[in-house]
Motif scaffolding. Structure first.
Motif, mmCIF file in Angstrom:
data_model
loop_
_atom_site.group_PDB
_atom_site.id
_atom_site.type_symbol
_atom_site.label_atom_id
_atom_site.label_comp_id
_atom_site.label_asym_id
_atom_site.label_seq_id
_atom_site.Cartn_x
_atom_site.Cartn_y
_atom_site.Cartn_z
ATOM 1 N N THR A 183 9.686 4.502 1.406
ATOM 2 C CA THR A 183 9.181 3.976 0.176
ATOM 3 C C THR A 183 9.495 5.130 -0.921
ATOM 4 O OG1 THR A 183 7.236 2.814 0.948
ATOM 5 C CG2 THR A 183 7.272 3.315 -1.392
ATOM 6 N N ALA A 184 10.382 4.949 -1.905
ATOM 7 C CA ALA A 184 11.043 5.765 -2.652
ATOM 8 C C ALA A 184 10.169 5.678 -4.152
ATOM 9 C CB ALA A 184 12.319 5.680 -2.936
ATOM 10 N N PRO A 185 10.120 6.818 -4.826
ATOM 11 C CA PRO A 185 9.455 6.687 -6.156
ATOM 12 C C PRO A 185 10.121 5.750 -7.176
ATOM 13 C CG PRO A 185 10.496 8.978 -5.783
ATOM 14 C CD PRO A 185 10.656 8.086 -4.504
ATOM 15 N N CYS A 186 9.336 5.102 -7.764
ATOM 16 C CA CYS A 186 9.877 4.395 -8.996
ATOM 17 C C CYS A 186 10.497 5.388 -10.105
ATOM 18 C CB CYS A 186 8.953 3.520 -9.583
ATOM 19 S SG CYS A 186 7.769 4.310 -10.613
ATOM 20 N N ASN B 264 -1.423 1.731 -11.291
ATOM 21 C CA ASN B 264 -0.610 3.264 -11.289
ATOM 22 C C ASN B 264 -0.300 3.593 -9.908
ATOM 23 O OD1 ASN B 264 -0.507 5.613 -12.998
ATOM 24 N ND2 ASN B 264 -1.790 6.780 -11.268
ATOM 25 N N CYS B 265 1.219 4.132 -9.752
ATOM 26 C CA CYS B 265 1.500 4.355 -8.407
ATOM 27 C C CYS B 265 0.896 5.577 -7.866
ATOM 28 C CB CYS B 265 2.913 4.835 -8.543
ATOM 29 S SG CYS B 265 4.039 3.549 -9.346
ATOM 30 N N ALA B 266 0.991 5.483 -6.583
ATOM 31 C CA ALA B 266 0.413 6.686 -5.880
ATOM 32 C C ALA B 266 0.713 8.251 -6.041
ATOM 33 C CB ALA B 266 0.778 6.679 -4.380
ATOM 34 N N GLU B 267 2.022 8.210 -6.584
ATOM 35 C CA GLU B 267 2.458 9.754 -6.821
ATOM 36 C C GLU B 267 1.927 10.028 -8.181
ATOM 37 O OE1 GLU B 267 4.052 6.650 -5.928
ATOM 38 O OE2 GLU B 267 6.197 7.066 -5.370
ATOM 39 N N ARG B 268 1.679 9.306 -8.937
ATOM 40 C CA ARG B 268 1.180 9.511 -10.297
ATOM 41 C C ARG B 268 -0.241 9.859 -10.219
ATOM 42 N NH1 ARG B 268 2.541 5.285 -14.064
ATOM 43 N NH2 ARG B 268 3.584 4.396 -12.413
ATOM 44 N N CYS C 133 -3.219 7.315 -4.150
ATOM 45 C CA CYS C 133 -2.844 6.186 -3.691
ATOM 46 C C CYS C 133 -2.628 5.053 -4.772
ATOM 47 C CB CYS C 133 -3.988 5.284 -2.902
ATOM 48 S SG CYS C 133 -5.350 5.134 -3.739
ATOM 49 N N ASN C 134 -2.113 4.181 -4.621
ATOM 50 C CA ASN C 134 -1.590 3.199 -5.892
ATOM 51 C C ASN C 134 -2.751 2.448 -6.115
ATOM 52 O OD1 ASN C 134 -1.258 1.944 -3.183
ATOM 53 N ND2 ASN C 134 0.053 0.343 -4.363
ATOM 54 N N ILE C 135 -3.066 2.144 -7.387
ATOM 55 C CA ILE C 135 -4.345 1.606 -8.048
ATOM 56 C C ILE C 135 -3.696 0.501 -8.937
ATOM 57 C CG2 ILE C 135 -6.291 1.932 -9.107
ATOM 58 C CD1 ILE C 135 -6.318 4.990 -8.561
ATOM 59 N N GLU C 136 -3.933 -0.761 -8.618
ATOM 60 C CA GLU C 136 -3.425 -1.984 -9.163
ATOM 61 C C GLU C 136 -4.288 -2.380 -10.275
ATOM 62 O OE1 GLU C 136 -1.530 -4.748 -6.503
ATOM 63 O OE2 GLU C 136 0.077 -3.246 -6.426
ATOM 64 N N ASN C 137 -4.267 -3.381 -10.974
ATOM 65 C CA ASN C 137 -5.118 -3.853 -12.253
ATOM 66 C C ASN C 137 -4.555 -5.449 -12.437
ATOM 67 O OD1 ASN C 137 -5.996 -4.418 -15.168
ATOM 68 N ND2 ASN C 137 -6.845 -2.557 -14.413
ATOM 69 N N LYS D 188 0.860 -1.145 -0.022
ATOM 70 C CA LYS D 188 -0.006 0.048 -0.032
ATOM 71 C C LYS D 188 0.876 1.172 -0.045
ATOM 72 C CE LYS D 188 -3.655 -2.066 2.810
ATOM 73 N NZ LYS D 188 -4.811 -2.005 1.615
ATOM 74 N N VAL D 189 0.497 2.211 -0.833
ATOM 75 C CA VAL D 189 1.379 3.478 -0.908
ATOM 76 C C VAL D 189 0.096 4.573 -0.899
ATOM 77 C CG1 VAL D 189 3.065 4.688 -2.302
ATOM 78 C CG2 VAL D 189 3.038 2.093 -2.326
ATOM 79 N N GLY D 190 0.738 5.568 -0.364
ATOM 80 C CA GLY D 190 -0.058 6.815 -0.193
ATOM 81 C C GLY D 190 0.957 8.110 -0.489
#
Ligand code: THU
Length: 142
Positions: free
Chosen positions: A93-96, A58-62, A47-51, A31-33
């Motif tokens: 947690t560092a950004p990708c 999509n990552c939380a940052e984007r 937040c991150n939204i998986e599929n 989980k990422v915020g």
């Protein structure tokens, strides 16, 4: 505008942690915020939204950046990121790389600040240029 103040850092950490609660991550369980502070003072949470097909994830940052840009806001001062397996905040947690490239599109690498946090008492702050040296951005095409 200048560098972010300790009070603002704490608020961003709180808001990023709130955003993490909405993480849709049934595949990784990670989980990422994120909380993105715009020049106009607004904070955009993501937040991150998986599929199930994995790559559309999509990552939380984007998520935070695209929320802001889609509402006409595209100047930013700082972003805070928190994350952990099952939402347990035990490390940074560092950004990708893809998210660093998106930051490069909208942010000044010498001034934009990236806050990696565990909690309000445990965080570290980088400039985008430290995390993404010699990045390729809009300036290169000007
Ligand atoms: N993730 C983010 O949202 N941000 C990061 O900074 C690192 C990775 C997400 C993507 C995926 O949903 C999960 O974390 C595991 O990689």
């Amino acid at each position: 505008m200048g560098d972010i103040q300790a009070q603002e850092v704490k608020r961003l950490i709180r808001e990023a942690t709130e955003a993490m609660a909405y993480s849709y991550s049934p595949y990784s369980g990670f989980k990422v915020g994120a909380a993105l502070l715009a020049d106009n003072g607004n904070i955009y949470k993501g937040c991150n939204i998986e599929n199930a097909a994995y790559t559309p994830s999509n990552c939380a940052e984007r998520t935070a950046f695209y929320k802001a840009v889609s509402e006409g806001v595209s100047k930013f001062r700082a972003i805070c990121i928190v994350g952990g397996k099952d939402g347990r905040l035990t490390g940074f947690t560092a950004p990708c790389g893809v998210c660093r490239q998106v930051m490069m599109e909208f942010c000044n690498p010498g001034s934009f600040q990236v806050i990696l946090a565990v909690d309000e008492a445990c965080y570290k702050i980088y400039r985008l240029e430290e995390l993404f040296p010699e990045g390729f951005g809009p300036e290169n095409l000007a």
